[in-house]
Scaffold this motif. Structure first.
Motif, mmCIF file in Angstrom:
data_model
loop_
_atom_site.group_PDB
_atom_site.id
_atom_site.type_symbol
_atom_site.label_atom_id
_atom_site.label_comp_id
_atom_site.label_asym_id
_atom_site.label_seq_id
_atom_site.Cartn_x
_atom_site.Cartn_y
_atom_site.Cartn_z
ATOM 1 N N ALA A 50 0.824 -1.171 -0.064
ATOM 2 C CA ALA A 50 0.011 0.042 0.142
ATOM 3 C C ALA A 50 0.711 1.412 -0.055
ATOM 4 C CB ALA A 50 -0.939 0.155 1.399
ATOM 5 N N LYS A 51 0.551 2.057 -1.113
ATOM 6 C CA LYS A 51 1.361 3.240 -1.008
ATOM 7 C C LYS A 51 0.760 4.177 -0.054
ATOM 8 C CE LYS A 51 2.722 7.272 -3.861
ATOM 9 N NZ LYS A 51 2.798 7.846 -5.462
ATOM 10 N N ILE A 52 1.915 4.872 0.781
ATOM 11 C CA ILE A 52 1.516 5.932 1.838
ATOM 12 C C ILE A 52 1.896 7.461 1.272
ATOM 13 C CG2 ILE A 52 2.022 6.530 4.174
ATOM 14 C CD1 ILE A 52 0.450 4.054 3.953
ATOM 15 N N ASP A 63 5.218 9.242 -1.681
ATOM 16 C CA ASP A 63 6.241 9.015 -2.646
ATOM 17 C C ASP A 63 7.496 8.281 -1.842
ATOM 18 O OD1 ASP A 63 4.649 9.965 -4.688
ATOM 19 O OD2 ASP A 63 5.551 11.990 -4.724
ATOM 20 N N THR A 64 7.860 8.488 -0.500
ATOM 21 C CA THR A 64 8.807 8.143 0.288
ATOM 22 C C THR A 64 8.420 7.020 1.106
ATOM 23 O OG1 THR A 64 8.640 10.028 1.807
ATOM 24 C CG2 THR A 64 10.006 10.153 -0.075
ATOM 25 N N ASN A 65 7.369 6.689 1.217
ATOM 26 C CA ASN A 65 6.731 5.659 2.039
ATOM 27 C C ASN A 65 5.838 4.901 1.612
ATOM 28 O OD1 ASN A 65 6.217 3.993 4.561
ATOM 29 N ND2 ASN A 65 5.599 5.692 5.768
ATOM 30 N N THR A 66 6.313 3.361 1.613
ATOM 31 C CA THR A 66 5.202 2.207 1.151
ATOM 32 C C THR A 66 5.071 1.181 2.420
ATOM 33 O OG1 THR A 66 5.799 2.643 -1.379
ATOM 34 C CG2 THR A 66 4.597 0.608 -0.518
ATOM 35 N N LYS A 67 3.784 1.069 2.668
ATOM 36 C CA LYS A 67 3.535 -0.085 3.605
ATOM 37 C C LYS A 67 3.626 -1.547 3.007
ATOM 38 C CE LYS A 67 0.542 0.847 6.709
ATOM 39 N NZ LYS A 67 -0.738 0.885 7.790
ATOM 40 N N ILE A 68 4.285 -2.290 3.611
ATOM 41 C CA ILE A 68 3.867 -3.601 3.231
ATOM 42 C C ILE A 68 3.808 -4.676 4.216
ATOM 43 C CG2 ILE A 68 5.287 -3.635 0.905
ATOM 44 C CD1 ILE A 68 7.730 -4.816 2.217
ATOM 45 N N ARG A 69 2.922 -5.716 3.984
ATOM 46 C CA ARG A 69 2.684 -6.659 5.226
ATOM 47 C C ARG A 69 3.450 -8.141 4.812
ATOM 48 N NH1 ARG A 69 -0.927 -11.152 6.203
ATOM 49 N NH2 ARG A 69 -2.079 -10.435 4.466
ATOM 50 N N PHE A 98 8.229 -13.870 12.284
ATOM 51 C CA PHE A 98 7.662 -12.642 12.262
ATOM 52 C C PHE A 98 6.620 -12.314 11.210
ATOM 53 C CE2 PHE A 98 7.647 -8.365 10.291
ATOM 54 C CZ PHE A 98 7.433 -7.627 11.411
ATOM 55 N N SER A 99 5.464 -11.631 11.579
ATOM 56 C CA SER A 99 4.425 -11.371 10.736
ATOM 57 C C SER A 99 4.159 -9.961 11.153
ATOM 58 C CB SER A 99 3.483 -12.211 10.612
ATOM 59 O OG SER A 99 2.190 -11.970 9.777
ATOM 60 N N GLY A 100 4.035 -9.057 10.144
ATOM 61 C CA GLY A 100 3.388 -7.512 10.343
ATOM 62 C C GLY A 100 3.686 -6.668 8.971
ATOM 63 N N TYR A 101 3.250 -5.540 9.566
ATOM 64 C CA TYR A 101 3.547 -4.391 8.522
ATOM 65 C C TYR A 101 4.671 -3.611 8.769
ATOM 66 C CZ TYR A 101 -1.452 -4.804 7.324
ATOM 67 O OH TYR A 101 -2.618 -5.569 6.878
ATOM 68 N N VAL A 102 5.421 -3.281 7.600
ATOM 69 C CA VAL A 102 6.751 -2.744 7.675
ATOM 70 C C VAL A 102 6.610 -1.569 6.694
ATOM 71 C CG1 VAL A 102 8.073 -4.761 8.515
ATOM 72 C CG2 VAL A 102 7.858 -4.135 6.020
ATOM 73 N N ASN A 103 7.433 -0.286 7.084
ATOM 74 C CA ASN A 103 7.506 0.658 5.966
ATOM 75 C C ASN A 103 8.510 0.751 5.234
ATOM 76 O OD1 ASN A 103 4.723 2.052 6.701
ATOM 77 N ND2 ASN A 103 5.968 2.519 8.512
ATOM 78 N N CYS A 104 8.696 0.801 3.923
ATOM 79 C CA CYS A 104 9.830 0.799 2.940
ATOM 80 C C CYS A 104 9.877 2.359 2.830
ATOM 81 C CB CYS A 104 9.485 0.194 1.828
ATOM 82 S SG CYS A 104 9.170 -1.551 1.971
ATOM 83 N N VAL A 105 11.064 2.705 3.513
ATOM 84 C CA VAL A 105 11.129 4.164 3.722
ATOM 85 C C VAL A 105 12.440 4.818 2.817
ATOM 86 C CG1 VAL A 105 11.896 6.024 5.259
ATOM 87 C CG2 VAL A 105 10.847 4.031 6.025
ATOM 88 N N GLY A 106 12.163 5.941 2.190
ATOM 89 C CA GLY A 106 12.985 6.597 1.295
ATOM 90 C C GLY A 106 12.510 6.479 -0.091
#
Length: 99
Positions: free
Chosen positions: A15-17, A19-25, A42-50
């Motif tokens: 999910a796009k948050i 231009d510099t942050n996309t959330k993935i599960r 591990f299982s959860g949501y993480v933010n791909c930052v940058g």
């Protein structure tokens, strides 16, 4: 191995948050040598930052496998709610082929 540099993951949502942050599960599992079964670490949501990581994450499809590069975990205490929030950040990763 859990959520750490070099961990192999499976992507379940993107999910796009911004231009510099996309959330993935994601989920990370390891094989139990005694039973041969996979156990979730591990299982959860993480933010791909940058900009690069966020853009690269948007190209991922459900079921894709990735290897985490640089990652970080931070916490923030909310005094009003008296709750600690944990944030998982991914700054780099690479897509890997199914084994």
């Amino acid at each position: 191995m859990g959520f750490s540099n070099g961990a192999n993951c499976r992507v379940w949502e993107v999910a796009k948050i911004s231009d510099t942050n996309t959330k993935i599960r994601i989920s990370i599992s390891r094989k139990n040598k005694q039973t041969g079964d996979y156990e979730q670490d591990f299982s959860g949501y993480v933010n791909c930052v940058g900009e690069m990581a966020a853009k690269q994450a948007l190209q991922l499809e459900e079921g894709a496998r990735i290897r985490l590069g640089e990652v970080d975990v931070t916490t923030k205490y909310d005094g009003v709610r008296r709750t600690v929030f944990t944030y998982f950040h991914v700054y780099s990763f690479q897509e890997v082929e199914d084994e």
